[in-house]
Design a protein around this motif. Sequence first.
Motif, mmCIF file in Angstrom:
data_model
loop_
_atom_site.group_PDB
_atom_site.id
_atom_site.type_symbol
_atom_site.label_atom_id
_atom_site.label_comp_id
_atom_site.label_asym_id
_atom_site.label_seq_id
_atom_site.Cartn_x
_atom_site.Cartn_y
_atom_site.Cartn_z
ATOM 1 N N VAL A 61 49.750 16.312 66.237
ATOM 2 C CA VAL A 61 49.204 16.307 67.814
ATOM 3 C C VAL A 61 48.462 15.544 68.143
ATOM 4 O O VAL A 61 47.155 16.160 67.227
ATOM 5 C CB VAL A 61 49.223 18.118 67.752
ATOM 6 N N GLY A 70 46.774 19.654 74.119
ATOM 7 C CA GLY A 70 47.241 19.649 72.880
ATOM 8 C C GLY A 70 47.081 21.035 71.735
ATOM 9 O O GLY A 70 47.101 21.072 70.840
ATOM 10 N N VAL A 92 49.781 21.390 61.298
ATOM 11 C CA VAL A 92 49.644 20.626 61.769
ATOM 12 C C VAL A 92 47.783 19.902 61.690
ATOM 13 O O VAL A 92 47.021 20.005 60.714
ATOM 14 C CB VAL A 92 49.341 21.203 63.292
ATOM 15 N N ALA A 109 53.795 22.821 76.630
ATOM 16 C CA ALA A 109 53.178 22.830 74.892
ATOM 17 C C ALA A 109 53.857 24.064 74.028
ATOM 18 O O ALA A 109 54.185 24.034 72.697
ATOM 19 C CB ALA A 109 51.631 22.626 75.320
ATOM 20 N N ALA A 167 48.847 22.966 72.153
ATOM 21 C CA ALA A 167 50.560 22.504 71.351
ATOM 22 C C ALA A 167 50.330 23.139 69.715
ATOM 23 O O ALA A 167 50.553 23.694 68.899
ATOM 24 C CB ALA A 167 50.913 21.766 71.417
ATOM 25 N N ALA A 168 49.326 22.795 69.023
ATOM 26 C CA ALA A 168 48.648 22.866 67.651
ATOM 27 C C ALA A 168 49.236 24.678 67.664
ATOM 28 O O ALA A 168 49.487 24.768 66.264
ATOM 29 C CB ALA A 168 47.219 22.313 68.178
ATOM 30 N N LEU A 199 46.230 17.565 63.719
ATOM 31 C CA LEU A 199 45.486 17.005 65.348
ATOM 32 C C LEU A 199 44.323 16.480 65.524
ATOM 33 O O LEU A 199 43.563 16.479 64.332
ATOM 34 C CB LEU A 199 44.917 18.778 65.746
ATOM 35 N N CYS A 209 46.210 24.599 60.019
ATOM 36 C CA CYS A 209 45.727 23.124 61.112
ATOM 37 C C CYS A 209 44.723 22.491 60.239
ATOM 38 O O CYS A 209 43.659 22.741 59.824
ATOM 39 C CB CYS A 209 45.629 23.891 62.302
ATOM 40 N N ALA A 264 56.990 24.002 71.351
ATOM 41 C CA ALA A 264 56.024 23.844 70.376
ATOM 42 C C ALA A 264 56.649 25.578 69.765
ATOM 43 O O ALA A 264 56.858 25.163 68.401
ATOM 44 C CB ALA A 264 54.646 24.210 70.415
ATOM 45 N N PHE A 311 53.244 15.393 68.712
ATOM 46 C CA PHE A 311 53.316 15.644 70.375
ATOM 47 C C PHE A 311 52.261 14.823 70.557
ATOM 48 O O PHE A 311 51.634 15.312 70.092
ATOM 49 C CB PHE A 311 52.601 17.524 70.240
ATOM 50 N N ALA A 320 49.905 14.522 73.040
ATOM 51 C CA ALA A 320 49.424 15.118 74.163
ATOM 52 C C ALA A 320 47.982 14.219 75.105
ATOM 53 O O ALA A 320 46.834 14.596 74.352
ATOM 54 C CB ALA A 320 48.713 17.114 73.955
#
Length: 352
Positions: free
Chosen positions: A8, A15, A29, A279, A18-19, A31, A121, A283, A141, A143
């Motif tokens: 992401v 963002g 993920v 998002a 989405a994460a 980020l 994450c 997602a 993604f 963003a």
Amino acid sequence: MRDADVLVVGAGPVGLTAALALVRGGMRVDLVESRPALESESLAATFHPPTLQILADLGLELHGHGLEARTIGYLDAVAGDEIRFELAELAGETAFPYRRHVPQIDVCRLLLAELADDPRCRISFGVTASGGVTGNYPWVFAADGANSGLRSAAGLAFPGTDYAGTVVRLICEPRGFEGWDPVTYVVSGHQSVSVLRLPDHVRVIVRIDEGTTDPECVAVDAANLVLGMSPRLRGWSCYRSQRRVIETNVVDNLIFVGDSAHVTTTRGGMNMNAGIHDAAVIATALARDPAKVEEAAAARLAVARDVLLPRTHETLGNPSARLDRVRALRSDGAARVEFLRAAAMLDMVCWP
């Protein structure tokens, strides 16, 4: 970082949402955000009912944060006539029959805290995602905002237009606005200003002619004239509005969401909310079944193109004519509820 399922790019509200949706769906993920810390410059603050539902379903309840906005007011400053709409009329359609006015940075901090507690994450600030990096992930993604570097790198156009004039945001002391609706549109002839109340200040949005040499003074004078009062000013900022939408939001492994896919006038705060919807919906589709991603993304792009941009564009039409249309809703219950549904964005997202 290359063993993650999804990259992401961008740690704004889109963002981060989405994460969070991805990790809630069991995905790993990474980020990344090019800035060294969360973006604090944006002053977006309106979170609509479906957005509140999405965030709550992802584990982020905003109850107790900011100001709960249960009414919308339209004020005819010439006639002294006020039209008030109660979002409680939507109680049968949503568990959140209100808006919540919370500074965007506060919501980003809450989202980041949720992600920091999840081992799936990994978050990195001060990192720019190049094409070489994005190619190492099954899905990305994008963003990364209206000036998306990933969109430019992919060679995608961002067709549309700039709105004429300049938008000036006046940050005012709350004194004098006691008893006002949390969001009020004030109309005086062909001029209008928007008033947004938050717990510790009030934002007055004024649109002035492009090229004005002293935008602060011109905006303050216009606001004072329309409001019939002189609020005490804490600060101000100005920006230009655009109306643009990407032609496709999925290219190879790249998925464009939020401002990287669509931008429009900030009136009503709909573009940020639509980005959060992008998002969460896309997602969640990816986490459930990657084969459904393009279908989900295409549906979100259609919402932006066919609903979001036309609706927000309409709000910038003749203020007096809009006031007349709003006034007519007083005696038409069915039309009034439909108006409130549209204002609350309940017809812009299918969730879950």
